[in-house]
Design a protein around this motif. Sequence first.
Motif, mmCIF file in Angstrom:
data_model
loop_
_atom_site.group_PDB
_atom_site.id
_atom_site.type_symbol
_atom_site.label_atom_id
_atom_site.label_comp_id
_atom_site.label_asym_id
_atom_site.label_seq_id
_atom_site.Cartn_x
_atom_site.Cartn_y
_atom_site.Cartn_z
ATOM 1 N N ALA A 134 0.837 -1.194 0.000
ATOM 2 C CA ALA A 134 0.000 0.000 0.000
ATOM 3 C C ALA A 134 0.875 1.247 0.000
ATOM 4 C CB ALA A 134 -0.924 -0.005 1.220
ATOM 5 N N LEU A 135 0.365 2.314 -0.605
ATOM 6 C CA LEU A 135 1.150 3.549 -0.693
ATOM 7 C C LEU A 135 1.485 4.103 0.689
ATOM 8 C CD1 LEU A 135 -0.604 5.404 -3.671
ATOM 9 C CD2 LEU A 135 1.493 4.040 -3.705
ATOM 10 N N ASP A 136 0.612 3.872 1.666
ATOM 11 C CA ASP A 136 0.849 4.410 3.005
ATOM 12 C C ASP A 136 1.459 3.379 3.961
ATOM 13 O OD1 ASP A 136 -1.340 2.770 3.229
ATOM 14 O OD2 ASP A 136 -2.622 4.224 4.258
ATOM 15 N N ASP A 137 1.919 2.252 3.417
ATOM 16 C CA ASP A 137 2.522 1.201 4.244
ATOM 17 C C ASP A 137 4.010 1.502 4.428
ATOM 18 O OD1 ASP A 137 3.502 -1.113 5.400
ATOM 19 O OD2 ASP A 137 2.410 -2.470 4.072
ATOM 20 N N PRO A 138 4.498 1.636 5.662
ATOM 21 C CA PRO A 138 5.916 1.936 5.875
ATOM 22 C C PRO A 138 6.836 0.746 5.609
ATOM 23 C CG PRO A 138 4.830 1.613 7.988
ATOM 24 C CD PRO A 138 3.747 1.584 6.940
ATOM 25 N N ALA A 139 6.275 -0.446 5.435
ATOM 26 C CA ALA A 139 7.084 -1.649 5.268
ATOM 27 C C ALA A 139 7.776 -1.672 3.908
ATOM 28 C CB ALA A 139 6.216 -2.896 5.426
ATOM 29 N N ARG A 140 8.822 -2.474 3.812
ATOM 30 C CA ARG A 140 9.494 -2.765 2.548
ATOM 31 C C ARG A 140 9.651 -4.278 2.432
ATOM 32 N NH1 ARG A 140 14.849 0.786 2.104
ATOM 33 N NH2 ARG A 140 15.120 0.148 4.280
ATOM 34 N N PHE A 141 9.848 -4.755 1.211
ATOM 35 C CA PHE A 141 10.072 -6.176 1.007
ATOM 36 C C PHE A 141 11.394 -6.593 1.633
ATOM 37 C CE2 PHE A 141 7.839 -5.329 -3.255
ATOM 38 C CZ PHE A 141 6.590 -5.632 -2.747
ATOM 39 N N THR A 142 11.391 -7.769 2.258
ATOM 40 C CA THR A 142 12.619 -8.394 2.754
ATOM 41 C C THR A 142 12.671 -9.820 2.216
ATOM 42 O OG1 THR A 142 11.734 -9.428 4.761
ATOM 43 C CG2 THR A 142 12.347 -7.078 4.903
ATOM 44 N N GLU A 143 13.744 -10.518 2.500
ATOM 45 C CA GLU A 143 13.875 -11.907 2.073
ATOM 46 C C GLU A 143 12.822 -12.809 2.707
ATOM 47 O OE1 GLU A 143 17.736 -9.896 1.331
ATOM 48 O OE2 GLU A 143 16.340 -9.957 3.031
ATOM 49 N N GLU A 144 12.178 -12.351 3.762
ATOM 50 C CA GLU A 144 11.154 -13.151 4.445
ATOM 51 C C GLU A 144 9.741 -12.828 3.982
ATOM 52 O OE1 GLU A 144 12.412 -15.482 6.285
ATOM 53 O OE2 GLU A 144 14.382 -14.600 5.890
#
Length: 337
Positions: A134-144
């Motif tokens: 989501a545009l407002d999601d602070p997360a980023r993709f990780t290996e998990e």
Amino acid sequence: MPDTYKNIIVTGGCGFIGSNFVHYVVNNHPEVHVTVLDKLTYAGNEENIAGLPEDKVELVVGDICDKKLLDEIMPGHDAIVHYAAESHNDNSIVDPEPFLHTNVEGTYCLLEACKKYDVRYHHVSTDEVYGDLALDDPARFTEETPYNPSSPYSSTKAASDLLVRAWTRTYDLKTTISNCSNNYGPYQHIEKFIPRQITNIICGVKPKLYGDGLNVRDWIHTEDHSSAVWTILTKGKIGETYLIGADGEKNNIDVLHAILRGMGKDEDEFDWVKDRPGHDRRYAIDSAKLRRELGWKPQYTDFEGGLAKTIQWYRDNEAWWRPVKEATEAKYAKVGQ
């Protein structure tokens, strides 16, 4: 893990990202001989590796699904870097079949050949296997991050990643995987977002922007992608996945504005076009594992500086892209884009 390899195969080495990797290896590791295996489809251009030393780079024209050909060229090589892929989302929506052939069956054939001849394998993949954020999601993709592909293209890349993991666990194949964010730089086919806009402006045509322009991509210069792949190939832990990114999150309208500014145009000199089906909203890469464990870091941290060099490359190389420009735009016009 050796510090280098003497004889490597690069699949898709006449494509955009693959050819940039070939240039990187020749320029930075002259002790390495590169065999380029490329089918020379519309996205593969022999001119992308023209002028490289013939004693360092050999081109083999062929299909990665050709098992007989793999039997001929695989012996004597100690590593393979697998870039070859059908990779354009819009094309995958119109006709998914070539994506299944190249991305899934092709990966299977390469894994089997590497198993047969004991060749180290590195698999180049995409952040699109994770779906979108989501545009407002602070997360980023990780290996998990769980896989959640949303297009025929990204689903076939996810399938190929899983094949690599299975062959590693089942057959103890020496593999690594990298998932990278959106690349930009020289030799990119003009069907892609950044070169399409640059070449439209050069041609005196207004650039085009999908949907609302707020879709976010995490941009990395292809030179940084190449250095990261080499780092993983030579230093990465067997069986591991590494995400490659340069903290380059930007939405499409900001990228287009930067292109327009960089080419001396007003920021509103573009046309809106309809969005593609299922257009992912946001990609974002956390490359902390790669930086922490292998010591890699990007060099192109100034996006507009890298973009300026890319714009200049397309200005200087009109003969490279002009022959396919008309057909590319005609294809987009058919779908209202």
